[in-house]
Design an enzyme around this catalytic site. Structure first.
Site, PDB file in Angstrom:
ATOM      1  N   THR A 169       0.831  -1.207   0.000  1.00 50.35           N
ATOM      2  CA  THR A 169       0.000   0.000   0.000  1.00 50.35           C
ATOM      3  C   THR A 169       0.862   1.252   0.000  1.00 50.35           C
ATOM      4  O   THR A 169       1.952   1.279   0.569  1.00 50.35           O
ATOM      5  CB  THR A 169      -0.920   0.021   1.247  1.00 50.35           C
ATOM      6  OG1 THR A 169      -1.500   1.329   1.364  1.00 50.35           O
ATOM      7  CG2 THR A 169      -0.147  -0.260   2.525  1.00 50.35           C
ATOM      8  N   SER A 177      -1.852   3.301  10.643  1.00 51.23           N
ATOM      9  CA  SER A 177      -2.795   2.400  11.315  1.00 51.23           C
ATOM     10  C   SER A 177      -2.100   1.065  11.498  1.00 51.23           C
ATOM     11  O   SER A 177      -1.039   0.812  10.921  1.00 51.23           O
ATOM     12  CB  SER A 177      -4.058   2.193  10.473  1.00 51.23           C
ATOM     13  OG  SER A 177      -3.770   1.334   9.374  1.00 51.23           O
ATOM     14  N   TYR A 224      -3.083  -1.750  10.346  1.00 46.89           N
ATOM     15  CA  TYR A 224      -3.020  -2.380   9.023  1.00 46.89           C
ATOM     16  C   TYR A 224      -1.813  -1.878   8.228  1.00 46.89           C
ATOM     17  O   TYR A 224      -1.028  -2.667   7.693  1.00 46.89           O
ATOM     18  CB  TYR A 224      -4.311  -2.097   8.242  1.00 46.89           C
ATOM     19  CG  TYR A 224      -4.118  -2.195   6.755  1.00 46.89           C
ATOM     20  CD1 TYR A 224      -3.956  -3.430   6.146  1.00 46.89           C
ATOM     21  CD2 TYR A 224      -4.039  -1.042   5.961  1.00 46.89           C
ATOM     22  CE1 TYR A 224      -3.746  -3.521   4.780  1.00 46.89           C
ATOM     23  CE2 TYR A 224      -3.824  -1.128   4.601  1.00 46.89           C
ATOM     24  CZ  TYR A 224      -3.676  -2.369   4.014  1.00 46.89           C
ATOM     25  OH  TYR A 224      -3.442  -2.457   2.673  1.00 46.89           O
ATOM     26  N   HIS A 225      -1.670  -0.576   8.140  1.00 50.49           N
ATOM     27  CA  HIS A 225      -0.533  -0.036   7.383  1.00 50.49           C
ATOM     28  C   HIS A 225       0.796  -0.478   7.995  1.00 50.49           C
ATOM     29  O   HIS A 225       1.783  -0.695   7.311  1.00 50.49           O
ATOM     30  CB  HIS A 225      -0.612   1.496   7.327  1.00 50.49           C
ATOM     31  CG  HIS A 225      -1.728   2.007   6.482  1.00 50.49           C
ATOM     32  ND1 HIS A 225      -2.871   2.547   7.021  1.00 50.49           N
ATOM     33  CD2 HIS A 225      -1.918   2.038   5.144  1.00 50.49           C
ATOM     34  CE1 HIS A 225      -3.702   2.908   6.042  1.00 50.49           C
ATOM     35  NE2 HIS A 225      -3.150   2.605   4.895  1.00 50.49           N
ATOM     36  N   LYS A 235       2.000  -3.755   6.694  1.00 54.71           N
ATOM     37  CA  LYS A 235       2.606  -3.677   5.357  1.00 54.71           C
ATOM     38  C   LYS A 235       4.016  -3.095   5.445  1.00 54.71           C
ATOM     39  O   LYS A 235       4.871  -3.386   4.602  1.00 54.71           O
ATOM     40  CB  LYS A 235       1.730  -2.835   4.424  1.00 54.71           C
ATOM     41  CG  LYS A 235       0.341  -3.410   4.190  1.00 54.71           C
ATOM     42  CD  LYS A 235       0.322  -4.525   3.141  1.00 54.71           C
ATOM     43  CE  LYS A 235      -1.106  -4.960   2.859  1.00 54.71           C
ATOM     44  NZ  LYS A 235      -1.236  -5.934   1.766  1.00 54.71           N
TER      45      LYS A 235
END
Lengths: 404, 404
Positions: free
Chosen positions: A144, A185, A187-188, A191
């Site tokens: 991302t 976040s 989630y980020h 990654k």
């Protein structure tokens, strides 16, 4: 080529599997169907009625004569994924098999824990199994743009690597480093962790890896999903999994205010789903060699401010725009200039915002509007407990109306 | 202060718990005893006879009147660690609870998978639970100098953050970034991942975090472990868990060749175990405030080339030096200049290599030499399959002798 598409039942995974199958590749979809389970958990569903993966594969075969092979497998089960790789020996692996929503990752402590456990172990298990089985597959991972963070540095965001100058006793020295991550976040963050895993396995074991730093996807149909109603792609409209432009388009279709959080001054990178699948194809054609560093592409075609997108959709459809408190902890406004030279050099012809395609999404939304649960539209996952206090659960003001 | 020492049964955890107890703090050791299980798995044992943690705590109370509270708990069990934090509400948390050996992390694919799963989830679970329970504890984590990698940049390694200059259209811009990691093993990689976790939770949730980038520990006794034979610290001599200088000292004590891998041109940072526990105390006294960036210390006192250490020990004890193939994938030779200004400013008086303390280790080794399994001394965990072919399993040439 024999290609494994991990997470091939998902929003980008499914059209990617179809696109690559259409090009004549032998496609093996590997998925634990967790995304469907999360729909069940949240009590939401795709706007578009989505058949089982087995049924979708059957229809694809009926329409094209091509087979999609589906394998129900969880990447967290290390021994099983290793055995699967050893048996099927894919020549390329497209890896979409991570929990992909920032708001979902922030819903509660358990969602944070799930996202980290799932994403890090899935990716690391895959890497360890590739080394152990000795398969020489090119790994293409969907990352991302969010790993770059959204602070304004003033320099265009390069494709993964940054040239910096460091002071040494012998004078300034030029270095090329992985772009320093500032994930916004959980989630980020996962990654960002993936980047370190990839760097290590490329360096230590010579794995050939491409990491696609993708922008926000919009659109729903690709050339393949249009071929039959039952091939239709997933379309998420809820506050956790729906992406911003798609959400504006369904909001306008059902007469819901366009929900802009904060000032809407957030600048983000975007890509149409048709370009997303094309980029995967292009990345496959340009694999790094063993021993080379991880190849990193910025998989996006344009940048926009969120409030400008809202205005565009409002102008096109007559929808109202509603400015709401931002549930995320992020800068109110940011600049974003992104390099995407590599995909352009490989032949990508970007699909940028077009009224026709925007209209197509609105048409899809209108067709399935009866399936929308309006109470699931607000974004209610907050980045911190303080922020949670001011999240707006009722942008339509329905609750107030029913009281009065 | 009420302090939780996670991993308080380990090589640095145990003397840290004693040191902080001696200073009058209320100490809660939280440990899943995995390190003891790994001894069982590998069929090795601490050179020093090590009592159960419960017995060690009993002896400490008998000798000092101070209590050490032991809790058998696994950080991978999220709900249990959250409940524990909510109940005990520590004011500081010292986090040693990660698998800490690079060679162990490289033994097989399953060891890689275990190390990533264990370390990342343990640390992330802890962070998520701290946010969820809202405790305002200062988290002090034991990291490693290994996150910096061992390439020679030509500039002294700063304490966590690097000043760089980036070209922008408006001219060069100065940035301060996390030092770019280049981990050399799966174990080191997990500590690099930790850095991103810490950065995120400090920024998003205001957690107060100190990360200690520790060098290689040598020595065995601290002022507290000397107080009673049953308080003695763990002493690992095997090829997976033994640290290099301690290994040279036991090798010299049992007439085993000092095993230098490669040219011995690797420069590493070192710290005596007494300084290690003192540094934790100093870090505790200098907590960052909520909202501040993660505080990073280089926890080391001197650097040496491995072959120079071997020569030093050889000269002191008459041992032979044996140059063996390197099972690791790393640069043959590297420079290493490290800043450790922060601990010096806080009052650390470094214990550097002293013949007396080196001799003390040799004395410990001689006393327990009968407990050494010579076949466990070689380093046999290889970084890649190619390297595994040339690992030397028999530096003493015993197998050949028994054939002839």
């Amino acid at each position: 080529m024999r290609i494994a598409v991990l997470g091939g039942d998902g929003f980008v995974g499914w059209p990617t599997a179809l696109h690559l199958s259409d090009l004549g590749h032998e496609i093996h979809i590997v998925d634990n169907l967790s995304r469907r389970w999360i729909d069940t958990e949240l009590g939401v569903q795709s706007l578009t009625p989505m058949d089982s993966i087995q049924e979708r594969c059957r229809i694809w075969h009926q329409e094209t004569g091509q087979r999609l092979h589906f394998h129900l497998l969880d990447l967290r089960e290390y021994d099983r994924i290793r055995a699967w790789l050893a048996e099927y020996r894919p020549e390329a692996i497209i890896h979409f098999a991570e929990q992909r929503a920032a708001p979902y990752s922030m819903k509660s402590d358990r969602h944070k824990v799930y996202t980290v456990n799932n994403n890090v172990n899935a990716t690391h298990n895959l890497l360890a199994a590739m080394v152990e089985t000795g398969i020489d597959a090119h790994l293409v991972h969907l990352g991302t743009m969010g790993v770059y963070g959204y602070s304004t540095v003033g320099a265009p965001i390069p494709e993964g690597y940054l040239d910096v100058s460091v002071e040494t006793p012998a004078g300034p020295k030029e270095l090329e480093i992985l772009y320093p991550t500032r994930p916004g976040s959980v989630y980020h963050m996962t990654k960002s962790l993936d980047q370190i895993l990839f760097q290590y396995y490329a360096q230590n074991d010579g794995l050939r890896i491409t990491d696609l730093h993708q922008g926000i996807v919009w659109g729903t149909h690709t050339n393949q999903t249009r071929r039959h109603p039952q091939l239709i792609n997933r379309f998420d409209y809820d506050g956790d999994y729906g992406t911003v432009l798609n959400r504006f388009l369904i909001q306008s279709a059902i007469g819901y205010p366009l929900t802009v959080h904060g000032t809407g001054g957030q600048t983000r990178a975007f890509i149409h789903i048709q370009d997303s699948v094309r980029c995967v194809e292009l990345a496959l054609s340009d694999a790094p060699k063993a021993g080379e560093r991880v190849k990193i592409f910025n998989q996006m075609t344009e940048t926009h401010r969120v409030r400008d997108l809202a205005e565009l959709v409002a102008k096109m459809t007559g929808a109202k725009v509603s400015f709401l408190p931002n549930p995320r902890k992020e800068a109110d406004e940011n600049e974003l200039v992104v390099r995407n030279d590599q995909f352009l050099a490989l032949g990508l012809k970007p699909i940028t915002l077009q009224e026709g395609l925007l209209g197509e999404v609105v048409d899809v939304a209108k067709k399935f509007a009866h399936r929308i649960d309006r109470s699931r539209v607000p974004c209610v996952s907050a980045w911190t407990k303080d922020i949670a206090q001011r999240v707006e659960h009722d942008p339509e003001g329905r609750r107030l109306r029913s009281v009065s």
